[in-house]
Motif scaffolding. Sequence first.
Motif, PDB file in Angstrom:
ATOM      1  N   UNK A  59       0.832  -1.207   0.000  1.00 21.59           N
ATOM      2  CA  UNK A  59       0.000   0.000   0.000  1.00 21.59           C
ATOM      3  C   UNK A  59       0.865   1.255   0.000  1.00 21.59           C
ATOM      4  N   UNK A  60       1.897   1.245   0.831  1.00 19.62           N
ATOM      5  CA  UNK A  60       2.747   2.429   0.914  1.00 19.62           C
ATOM      6  C   UNK A  60       3.555   2.642  -0.359  1.00 19.62           C
ATOM      7  N   UNK A  61       3.881   1.576  -1.051  1.00 19.65           N
ATOM      8  CA  UNK A  61       4.591   1.729  -2.315  1.00 19.65           C
ATOM      9  C   UNK A  61       3.764   2.562  -3.293  1.00 19.65           C
ATOM     10  N   UNK A  62       2.475   2.287  -3.363  1.00 17.34           N
ATOM     11  CA  UNK A  62       1.589   3.064  -4.235  1.00 17.34           C
ATOM     12  C   UNK A  62       1.524   4.515  -3.753  1.00 17.34           C
ATOM     13  N   UNK A  63       1.376   4.705  -2.437  1.00 19.74           N
ATOM     14  CA  UNK A  63       1.327   6.054  -1.874  1.00 19.74           C
ATOM     15  C   UNK A  63       2.609   6.812  -2.191  1.00 19.74           C
ATOM     16  N   UNK A  64       3.751   6.149  -2.059  1.00 19.66           N
ATOM     17  CA  UNK A  64       5.038   6.802  -2.295  1.00 19.66           C
ATOM     18  C   UNK A  64       5.159   7.285  -3.737  1.00 19.66           C
ATOM     19  N   UNK A  65       4.661   6.500  -4.685  1.00 21.24           N
ATOM     20  CA  UNK A  65       4.707   6.922  -6.079  1.00 21.24           C
ATOM     21  C   UNK A  65       3.859   8.168  -6.302  1.00 21.24           C
ATOM     22  N   UNK A  66       2.639   8.174  -5.768  1.00 24.60           N
ATOM     23  CA  UNK A  66       1.754   9.324  -5.940  1.00 24.60           C
ATOM     24  C   UNK A  66       2.319  10.542  -5.201  1.00 24.60           C
ATOM     25  N   UNK A  94      -8.479  12.266  -3.630  1.00 22.09           N
ATOM     26  CA  UNK A  94      -9.657  11.835  -2.871  1.00 22.09           C
ATOM     27  C   UNK A  94     -10.710  11.178  -3.769  1.00 22.09           C
ATOM     28  N   UNK A  95     -10.897  11.710  -4.965  1.00 20.77           N
ATOM     29  CA  UNK A  95     -11.947  11.203  -5.853  1.00 20.77           C
ATOM     30  C   UNK A  95     -11.538   9.941  -6.596  1.00 20.77           C
ATOM     31  N   UNK A  96     -10.283   9.882  -7.007  1.00 17.20           N
ATOM     32  CA  UNK A  96      -9.852   8.797  -7.892  1.00 17.20           C
ATOM     33  C   UNK A  96      -8.904   7.805  -7.222  1.00 17.20           C
ATOM     34  N   UNK A  97      -8.911   7.755  -5.899  1.00 16.56           N
ATOM     35  CA  UNK A  97      -8.054   6.800  -5.189  1.00 16.56           C
ATOM     36  C   UNK A  97      -8.295   5.356  -5.633  1.00 16.56           C
ATOM     37  N   UNK A  98      -9.546   4.887  -5.803  1.00 19.92           N
ATOM     38  CA  UNK A  98      -9.745   3.502  -6.262  1.00 19.92           C
ATOM     39  C   UNK A  98      -9.137   3.228  -7.632  1.00 19.92           C
ATOM     40  N   UNK A  99      -9.281   4.174  -8.534  1.00 22.12           N
ATOM     41  CA  UNK A  99      -8.716   3.989  -9.877  1.00 22.12           C
ATOM     42  C   UNK A  99      -7.190   3.982  -9.847  1.00 22.12           C
ATOM     43  N   UNK A 100      -6.606   4.840  -8.998  1.00 19.37           N
ATOM     44  CA  UNK A 100      -5.144   4.885  -8.882  1.00 19.37           C
ATOM     45  C   UNK A 100      -4.607   3.548  -8.372  1.00 19.37           C
TER      46      UNK A 100
END
Length: 442
Positions: free
Chosen positions: A266-273, A327-333
Amino acid sequence: MLNKRSLLSQFLHFSAATVASLMVFSLYSIVDGLFVAKGVGEYAMSAVNLAVPFMNVMFSIAVLFAVGTSTIIAIYLGEGRRENANRLFSQNLAVLVVIGLVITGLVLVFLEPFAMLLGAKDVTLEYTKDYLRGLAPFAVCFIVSYNMEILVKTDGRPTLAIVTVITGCLTNCVLDYVAIFVLDWGAWGAAFATGLSQLLTCVMYLTHFLGKHTTFHLVRFRPDRHIYRRLPIGVADGATELCNGLMIFLFNRTILRCIGQDGLVSYTIIAYINTLILNIMLGVSQGSQPLVSYHYGQRDRKGCRRLLQYGLVTLAGMTALCFGAVQLFAPQIVHIFLGDNNAALSDVSVGALRRYGLCYLLVGFNVLMGGFLTAVEQPRPAICISTGRGLVLQAGALLALAALWGGEAIWFAPVISEAVCLVMALAFMVRFWKSNRTLAAA
């Protein structure tokens, strides 16, 4: 050089070019993560994230020298001291080559201990070692490329920076695909492809500075250690990059202890964004810095003040856009990285991204104020802002939340630290204007 257009036109031109360059530049690690996730596996993607602090160290060195050198060169040019600018530029390049070679040697010799220091173990250890083995030979290219990307804009060529960075990114995408899906080289292939793309961008930048149409260029020089008394003005921006890497390192360690391997995904995805959004904010700050320094060197106080206003208005719009998108597109990301393979992990990752994303309401303003203070040779408050928001305050919030509540609470650490830092940054700015009343009056 810098005064041929209106001030607003200059700001928009330089900032847009820098934002575009840094956004594309941040895609290097994102592209690696995506290809590795699809071609090797999600835990291999986590290994790429474990190696990100190593890349941040290289980038922080590049930014430290680039922003410091760029600021001083811009001041020299504003004062009409062109030969001083040439000598500083040449010494800067030579020092970076030596540093890059030392880094390559150290990482290759101590590969496994270094991978373990980054937090790799069990399933991620071999993946991390492979990725570092592919990156390390290109340490010089990483450092010089990012350094030149900033300096070429100081030379008045922001469009060249965009073209070069985009060329490198597209090359990285193609080579990543070939290395992973055609040649089956795994994580090592992704790193090697990224290194080759950095080599290409180095060649493109050096071709420009070896040409005739440059404001400053390579010359023979005698090493001048006294110049480094002024280079610490780049520490604030270098600290921003370094602190980003250190926080990724600290988050990785805390997540493994409080949540486990799935939390690391999960944090890997967060780190990229986070890297992408932080680079957008940094782009506005770094894009305006040569302009602020140039007008500061000319003692144009009114120009400095207007540039700060342009930056604040621009970042207000970008803040709303980035926060809303997360906030809106978190699922798609999240779906882009994880697909439909693990619904439970996807749901957890979406919640974590939205909680972490609260900090995007504040981060841009802290970055801009730190960058402005750097450009007007106020390194100490700038360093306090950069290290405060990027490491000290955030680390304190992270460790406190982990100790008190653990689990999902750790995702709120960034917004707490950014809020505290904003108060500190505003205090520094008020003090600066009061101590420079002619600047405030203008």
